[in-house]
Design a protein around this motif. Structure first.
Motif, PDB file in Angstrom:
ATOM      1  N   LYS A   1       0.848  -1.192   0.000  1.00 26.12           N
ATOM      2  CA  LYS A   1       0.000   0.000   0.000  1.00 26.12           C
ATOM      3  C   LYS A   1       0.890   1.252   0.000  1.00 26.12           C
ATOM      4  O   LYS A   1       1.845   1.339   0.756  1.00 26.12           O
ATOM      5  CB  LYS A   1      -0.908  -0.005   1.234  1.00 26.12           C
ATOM      6  CG  LYS A   1      -1.875   1.135   1.279  1.00 26.12           C
ATOM      7  CD  LYS A   1      -2.974   0.966   2.318  1.00 26.12           C
ATOM      8  CE  LYS A   1      -2.481   0.742   3.700  1.00 26.12           C
ATOM      9  NZ  LYS A   1      -3.553   0.777   4.697  1.00 26.12           N
ATOM     10  N   GLY A   2       0.602   2.185  -0.925  1.00 24.87           N
ATOM     11  CA  GLY A   2       1.357   3.426  -1.021  1.00 24.87           C
ATOM     12  C   GLY A   2       2.576   3.358  -1.923  1.00 24.87           C
ATOM     13  O   GLY A   2       3.176   4.379  -2.229  1.00 24.87           O
TER      14      GLY A   2
ATOM     15  N   GLY B   1      -0.059   1.138  -5.731  1.00 23.90           N
ATOM     16  CA  GLY B   1      -0.129   1.394  -4.293  1.00 23.90           C
ATOM     17  C   GLY B   1      -0.557   2.814  -3.982  1.00 23.90           C
ATOM     18  O   GLY B   1      -1.307   3.063  -3.029  1.00 23.90           O
ATOM     19  N   ARG B   2      -0.085   3.769  -4.793  1.00 21.81           N
ATOM     20  CA  ARG B   2      -0.474   5.168  -4.601  1.00 21.81           C
ATOM     21  C   ARG B   2      -1.962   5.364  -4.888  1.00 21.81           C
ATOM     22  O   ARG B   2      -2.671   6.041  -4.141  1.00 21.81           O
ATOM     23  CB  ARG B   2       0.361   6.082  -5.497  1.00 21.81           C
ATOM     24  CG  ARG B   2       0.140   7.563  -5.194  1.00 21.81           C
ATOM     25  CD  ARG B   2       1.102   8.444  -5.950  1.00 21.81           C
ATOM     26  NE  ARG B   2       0.656   8.564  -7.326  1.00 21.81           N
ATOM     27  CZ  ARG B   2       1.461   8.679  -8.374  1.00 21.81           C
ATOM     28  NH1 ARG B   2       2.761   8.657  -8.227  1.00 21.81           N
ATOM     29  NH2 ARG B   2       0.961   8.813  -9.579  1.00 21.81           N
ATOM     30  N   ALA B   3      -2.459   4.741  -5.954  1.00 24.16           N
ATOM     31  CA  ALA B   3      -3.883   4.856  -6.287  1.00 24.16           C
ATOM     32  C   ALA B   3      -4.732   4.270  -5.170  1.00 24.16           C
ATOM     33  O   ALA B   3      -5.745   4.858  -4.768  1.00 24.16           O
ATOM     34  CB  ALA B   3      -4.177   4.152  -7.609  1.00 24.16           C
TER      35      ALA B   3
ATOM     36  N   ASN C   1      -6.964   6.603  -2.970  1.00 20.06           N
ATOM     37  CA  ASN C   1      -8.305   6.365  -3.514  1.00 20.06           C
ATOM     38  C   ASN C   1      -8.604   7.282  -4.700  1.00 20.06           C
ATOM     39  O   ASN C   1      -9.717   7.766  -4.874  1.00 20.06           O
ATOM     40  CB  ASN C   1      -9.382   6.506  -2.437  1.00 20.06           C
ATOM     41  CG  ASN C   1     -10.661   5.794  -2.813  1.00 20.06           C
ATOM     42  OD1 ASN C   1     -10.641   4.804  -3.544  1.00 20.06           O
ATOM     43  ND2 ASN C   1     -11.782   6.302  -2.355  1.00 20.06           N
ATOM     44  N   GLU C   2      -7.554   7.529  -5.511  1.00 21.39           N
ATOM     45  CA  GLU C   2      -7.680   8.345  -6.716  1.00 21.39           C
ATOM     46  C   GLU C   2      -7.027   7.615  -7.875  1.00 21.39           C
ATOM     47  O   GLU C   2      -6.041   6.896  -7.702  1.00 21.39           O
ATOM     48  CB  GLU C   2      -7.001   9.704  -6.526  1.00 21.39           C
ATOM     49  CG  GLU C   2      -7.686  10.583  -5.492  1.00 21.39           C
ATOM     50  CD  GLU C   2      -7.018  11.938  -5.359  1.00 21.39           C
ATOM     51  OE1 GLU C   2      -6.148  12.273  -6.189  1.00 21.39           O
ATOM     52  OE2 GLU C   2      -7.365  12.650  -4.425  1.00 21.39           O
ATOM     53  N   ALA C   3      -7.571   7.802  -9.064  1.00 18.82           N
ATOM     54  CA  ALA C   3      -7.011   7.181 -10.261  1.00 18.82           C
ATOM     55  C   ALA C   3      -5.625   7.740 -10.553  1.00 18.82           C
ATOM     56  O   ALA C   3      -5.361   8.924 -10.332  1.00 18.82           O
ATOM     57  CB  ALA C   3      -7.923   7.425 -11.455  1.00 18.82           C
TER      58      ALA C   3
END
Length: 130
Positions: A86-87, A92-94, A98-100
């Motif tokens: 995650k991240g 992971g960034r998306a 929670n953004e495309a």
């Protein structure tokens, strides 16, 4: 300027119609694996993307486990049980924000993509549009 606005409206209308059609087709699939496969293929083909993937969080909500991907790259990554923290990286960034995250040229902005699985783009052959 009016021509540009008309083109943007036409593009948006086409995207909405495509989304509606994809949703209608997918709403009849009950098997999770079949649904994931169909979603990545429909997204890639309908929007003219080079590649599409779907990830789900693991039980600890720490890693994203690849559930589906298109083409040879998707097959390789699935066979390797690909996962992303995650991240970390684009996926992971998306998930973390929670953004495309859309990348038009992955040769210039990989930011954590597993490049071993993706063929080098051919500059003489543009990606196909729907």
């Amino acid at each position: 300027m009016i021509g540009s606005l008309e083109q943007r409206v036409a593009d948006r209308t086409k995207a909405l119609a495509t989304s509606s059609e994809v949703s209608r087709r997918l709403s009849t699939i009950l098997d999770r694996k079949e649904l994931v496969t169909e979603v990545v293929n429909q997204v890639k083909n309908s929007f003219g993307y080079y590649h599409a993937q779907i990830y789900f969080y693991d039980e600890a909500n720490e890693n994203l486990i690849m559930a589906g991907g298109t083409g040879e790259a998707g097959e390789k990554m699935l066979a390797q049980f690909h996962k992303v923290s995650k991240g970390r990286g684009l996926v992971g960034r998306a998930a973390d924000t929670n953004e495309a995250v859309l990348v038009s040229d992955t040769s210039k902005n990989l930011n954590g993509c597993p490049t071993c699985c993706f063929p080098k783009p051919n500059p003489k052959q543009p990606s196909q549009s729907p």
